[in-house]
Motif scaffolding. Structure first.
Motif, PDB file in Angstrom:
ATOM      1  N   GLY A   5       0.803  -1.222   0.000  1.00 45.45           N
ATOM      2  CA  GLY A   5       0.000   0.000   0.000  1.00 45.45           C
ATOM      3  C   GLY A   5       0.833   1.268   0.000  1.00 45.45           C
ATOM      4  O   GLY A   5       0.312   2.361   0.269  1.00 45.45           O
ATOM      5  N   LEU A   6       2.103   1.157  -0.316  1.00 41.26           N
ATOM      6  CA  LEU A   6       2.990   2.318  -0.347  1.00 41.26           C
ATOM      7  C   LEU A   6       3.068   2.957  -1.731  1.00 41.26           C
ATOM      8  O   LEU A   6       3.517   4.085  -1.873  1.00 41.26           O
ATOM      9  CB  LEU A   6       4.403   1.916   0.100  1.00 41.26           C
ATOM     10  CG  LEU A   6       4.525   1.439   1.541  1.00 41.26           C
ATOM     11  CD1 LEU A   6       5.869   0.758   1.772  1.00 41.26           C
ATOM     12  CD2 LEU A   6       4.336   2.607   2.486  1.00 41.26           C
ATOM     13  N   LEU A   7       2.660   2.231  -2.750  1.00 46.33           N
ATOM     14  CA  LEU A   7       2.748   2.689  -4.134  1.00 46.33           C
ATOM     15  C   LEU A   7       1.399   2.482  -4.804  1.00 46.33           C
ATOM     16  O   LEU A   7       0.876   1.374  -4.815  1.00 46.33           O
ATOM     17  CB  LEU A   7       3.838   1.903  -4.881  1.00 46.33           C
ATOM     18  CG  LEU A   7       4.106   2.257  -6.328  1.00 46.33           C
ATOM     19  CD1 LEU A   7       4.628   3.690  -6.431  1.00 46.33           C
ATOM     20  CD2 LEU A   7       5.110   1.286  -6.927  1.00 46.33           C
ATOM     21  N   ALA A   8       0.880   3.558  -5.342  1.00 44.34           N
ATOM     22  CA  ALA A   8      -0.427   3.483  -6.010  1.00 44.34           C
ATOM     23  C   ALA A   8      -0.239   3.608  -7.526  1.00 44.34           C
ATOM     24  O   ALA A   8       0.813   4.029  -8.013  1.00 44.34           O
ATOM     25  CB  ALA A   8      -1.328   4.612  -5.499  1.00 44.34           C
ATOM     26  N   GLY A   9      -1.269   3.235  -8.238  1.00 40.87           N
ATOM     27  CA  GLY A   9      -1.264   3.415  -9.685  1.00 40.87           C
ATOM     28  C   GLY A   9      -0.346   2.466 -10.417  1.00 40.87           C
ATOM     29  O   GLY A   9      -0.046   1.377  -9.951  1.00 40.87           O
ATOM     30  N   THR A  10       0.129   2.942 -11.543  1.00 39.75           N
ATOM     31  CA  THR A  10       0.929   2.091 -12.419  1.00 39.75           C
ATOM     32  C   THR A  10       2.413   2.433 -12.383  1.00 39.75           C
ATOM     33  O   THR A  10       3.168   1.994 -13.242  1.00 39.75           O
ATOM     34  CB  THR A  10       0.430   2.227 -13.874  1.00 39.75           C
ATOM     35  OG1 THR A  10       0.549   3.602 -14.264  1.00 39.75           O
ATOM     36  CG2 THR A  10      -1.010   1.749 -14.010  1.00 39.75           C
ATOM     37  N   ALA A  11       2.835   3.202 -11.419  1.00 41.14           N
ATOM     38  CA  ALA A  11       4.249   3.574 -11.314  1.00 41.14           C
ATOM     39  C   ALA A  11       5.114   2.328 -11.222  1.00 41.14           C
ATOM     40  O   ALA A  11       4.737   1.347 -10.586  1.00 41.14           O
ATOM     41  CB  ALA A  11       4.466   4.465 -10.097  1.00 41.14           C
ATOM     42  N   ARG A  12       6.258   2.384 -11.879  1.00 43.46           N
ATOM     43  CA  ARG A  12       7.185   1.260 -11.862  1.00 43.46           C
ATOM     44  C   ARG A  12       8.548   1.724 -11.404  1.00 43.46           C
ATOM     45  O   ARG A  12       8.985   2.824 -11.722  1.00 43.46           O
ATOM     46  CB  ARG A  12       7.290   0.646 -13.259  1.00 43.46           C
ATOM     47  CG  ARG A  12       5.990   0.032 -13.716  1.00 43.46           C
ATOM     48  CD  ARG A  12       6.118  -0.700 -15.003  1.00 43.46           C
ATOM     49  NE  ARG A  12       6.930   0.031 -15.983  1.00 43.46           N
ATOM     50  CZ  ARG A  12       7.040  -0.316 -17.243  1.00 43.46           C
ATOM     51  NH1 ARG A  12       6.414  -1.362 -17.697  1.00 43.46           N
ATOM     52  NH2 ARG A  12       7.793   0.381 -18.059  1.00 43.46           N
TER      53      ARG A  12
ATOM     54  N   VAL B 130       7.592   5.786  -7.022  1.00 43.07           N
ATOM     55  CA  VAL B 130       8.468   4.969  -6.177  1.00 43.07           C
ATOM     56  C   VAL B 130       9.242   5.853  -5.199  1.00 43.07           C
ATOM     57  O   VAL B 130       9.432   5.474  -4.045  1.00 43.07           O
ATOM     58  CB  VAL B 130       9.419   4.120  -7.044  1.00 43.07           C
ATOM     59  CG1 VAL B 130      10.412   3.363  -6.186  1.00 43.07           C
ATOM     60  CG2 VAL B 130       8.609   3.153  -7.903  1.00 43.07           C
ATOM     61  N   ALA B 131       9.657   7.027  -5.635  1.00 44.74           N
ATOM     62  CA  ALA B 131      10.371   7.944  -4.731  1.00 44.74           C
ATOM     63  C   ALA B 131       9.500   8.274  -3.518  1.00 44.74           C
ATOM     64  O   ALA B 131       9.989   8.332  -2.391  1.00 44.74           O
ATOM     65  CB  ALA B 131      10.759   9.226  -5.470  1.00 44.74           C
ATOM     66  N   ALA B 132       8.212   8.463  -3.741  1.00 47.22           N
ATOM     67  CA  ALA B 132       7.291   8.745  -2.631  1.00 47.22           C
ATOM     68  C   ALA B 132       7.147   7.537  -1.720  1.00 47.22           C
ATOM     69  O   ALA B 132       7.101   7.669  -0.488  1.00 47.22           O
ATOM     70  CB  ALA B 132       5.929   9.165  -3.168  1.00 47.22           C
ATOM     71  N   ALA B 133       7.083   6.352  -2.304  1.00 46.85           N
ATOM     72  CA  ALA B 133       6.940   5.132  -1.503  1.00 46.85           C
ATOM     73  C   ALA B 133       8.156   4.933  -0.596  1.00 46.85           C
ATOM     74  O   ALA B 133       8.004   4.625   0.594  1.00 46.85           O
ATOM     75  CB  ALA B 133       6.751   3.925  -2.419  1.00 46.85           C
ATOM     76  N   LEU B 134       9.343   5.134  -1.132  1.00 52.99           N
ATOM     77  CA  LEU B 134      10.553   5.001  -0.318  1.00 52.99           C
ATOM     78  C   LEU B 134      10.605   6.094   0.741  1.00 52.99           C
ATOM     79  O   LEU B 134      11.022   5.853   1.878  1.00 52.99           O
ATOM     80  CB  LEU B 134      11.797   5.035  -1.204  1.00 52.99           C
ATOM     81  CG  LEU B 134      11.942   3.857  -2.171  1.00 52.99           C
ATOM     82  CD1 LEU B 134      13.163   4.041  -3.063  1.00 52.99           C
ATOM     83  CD2 LEU B 134      11.984   2.531  -1.441  1.00 52.99           C
ATOM     84  N   ALA B 135      10.163   7.288   0.381  1.00 53.27           N
ATOM     85  CA  ALA B 135      10.107   8.381   1.367  1.00 53.27           C
ATOM     86  C   ALA B 135       9.163   8.021   2.504  1.00 53.27           C
ATOM     87  O   ALA B 135       9.443   8.336   3.669  1.00 53.27           O
ATOM     88  CB  ALA B 135       9.669   9.674   0.684  1.00 53.27           C
ATOM     89  N   ARG B 136       8.053   7.351   2.204  1.00 56.62           N
ATOM     90  CA  ARG B 136       7.108   6.947   3.257  1.00 56.62           C
ATOM     91  C   ARG B 136       7.760   5.979   4.247  1.00 56.62           C
ATOM     92  O   ARG B 136       7.469   6.015   5.446  1.00 56.62           O
ATOM     93  CB  ARG B 136       5.866   6.321   2.640  1.00 56.62           C
ATOM     94  CG  ARG B 136       4.959   7.326   1.997  1.00 56.62           C
ATOM     95  CD  ARG B 136       3.657   6.697   1.467  1.00 56.62           C
ATOM     96  NE  ARG B 136       2.962   7.663   0.661  1.00 56.62           N
ATOM     97  CZ  ARG B 136       3.023   7.736  -0.669  1.00 56.62           C
ATOM     98  NH1 ARG B 136       3.738   6.859  -1.352  1.00 56.62           N
ATOM     99  NH2 ARG B 136       2.370   8.679  -1.327  1.00 56.62           N
ATOM    100  N   ILE B 137       8.647   5.138   3.770  1.00 55.35           N
ATOM    101  CA  ILE B 137       9.366   4.229   4.672  1.00 55.35           C
ATOM    102  C   ILE B 137      10.301   5.041   5.570  1.00 55.35           C
ATOM    103  O   ILE B 137      10.369   4.813   6.779  1.00 55.35           O
ATOM    104  CB  ILE B 137      10.129   3.153   3.870  1.00 55.35           C
ATOM    105  CG1 ILE B 137       9.121   2.258   3.124  1.00 55.35           C
ATOM    106  CG2 ILE B 137      11.030   2.327   4.784  1.00 55.35           C
ATOM    107  CD1 ILE B 137       9.738   1.384   2.054  1.00 55.35           C
ATOM    108  N   GLY B 138      11.004   5.993   4.990  1.00 59.48           N
ATOM    109  CA  GLY B 138      11.857   6.875   5.787  1.00 59.48           C
ATOM    110  C   GLY B 138      11.062   7.676   6.798  1.00 59.48           C
ATOM    111  O   GLY B 138      11.484   7.845   7.947  1.00 59.48           O
ATOM    112  N   ILE B 139       9.893   8.162   6.395  1.00 65.47           N
ATOM    113  CA  ILE B 139       9.024   8.909   7.308  1.00 65.47           C
ATOM    114  C   ILE B 139       8.559   8.012   8.447  1.00 65.47           C
ATOM    115  O   ILE B 139       8.489   8.438   9.596  1.00 65.47           O
ATOM    116  CB  ILE B 139       7.835   9.531   6.546  1.00 65.47           C
ATOM    117  CG1 ILE B 139       8.341  10.645   5.613  1.00 65.47           C
ATOM    118  CG2 ILE B 139       6.771  10.060   7.506  1.00 65.47           C
ATOM    119  CD1 ILE B 139       7.308  11.126   4.598  1.00 65.47           C
TER     120      ILE B 139
END
Length: 190
Positions: free
Chosen positions: A54-61, A122-131
């Protein structure tokens, strides 16, 4: 967010942990040293993991660069959890560079300041882990996130013990170590 880890190991109990801790714990556990399963071997694997959590939405790869950044972040977090376990403190030399590459911004709303991803995908998803790691440090739960003492396991776990002295994960490593020690003492006594 721990559903993917549990779906890979359906017989394991789902350990309770604060949401931020669960996010970091599950990300670190994408490399299962005991079984040799590493979910972050390919960019597709990273995208799948982030989407399943649930960290990455849509079709981002994920790109190859995203994969390298994710693996660096995971290694830094794992090193910090080992430091939590042995009491030496977070190794800034490992975690610092991995977290510094995350693309974050500070916003201010009615509920006060908040860290948010500054990009999408993906940059946002990784940032969410850091957050999530930051939130765990801010709320005081970070020192309870550790790595299992079993060299065969090294699973990230949340230490629920009152005095934060637990050494093994929830999956029987402590029992196996104690049984092995007992057998060795019995053999030595013969």
């Amino acid at each position: 967010m721990a559903d993917d880890v549990i779906s890979r190991y359906p017989d394991l109990p789902r350990p309770e942990a604060p949401q931020a801790i669960a996010t970091v714990r599950d990300f670190v556990n994408t490399d299962d040293l005991e079984t040799g399963i590493d979910l972050l071997v390919t960019a597709v694997g990273l995208s799948t993991y982030l989407r399943d959590e649930g960290l990455l939405a849509g079709t981002a790869r994920a790109s190859r660069r995203d994969l390298e950044q994710a693996r660096e972040l995971r290694a830094g977090l794992r090193a910090a959890l080992v430091a939590n376990h042995d009491g030496s403190g977070a190794p800034v030399e490992m975690l610092g560079p991995a977290v510094e590459r995350l693309e974050l911004r500070l916003t201010w709303g009615e509920d006060g300041p908040r860290l948010e991803p500054s990009r999408a995908g993906v940059a946002a998803a990784l940032a969410r882990i850091g957050i999530a790691a930051y939130e765990a440090a801010r709320d005081g739960t970070w020192p309870r996130l550790k790595i299992c003492s079993s060299d065969a396991c090294e699973w990230a776990y949340f230490d629920h013990s009152k005095n934060q002295s637990r050494r093994w994960c929830e999956y029987g490593c402590g029992n196996r170590a104690k049984s092995r020690a007992l057998r060795e003492r019995r053999r030595a006594a013969l």
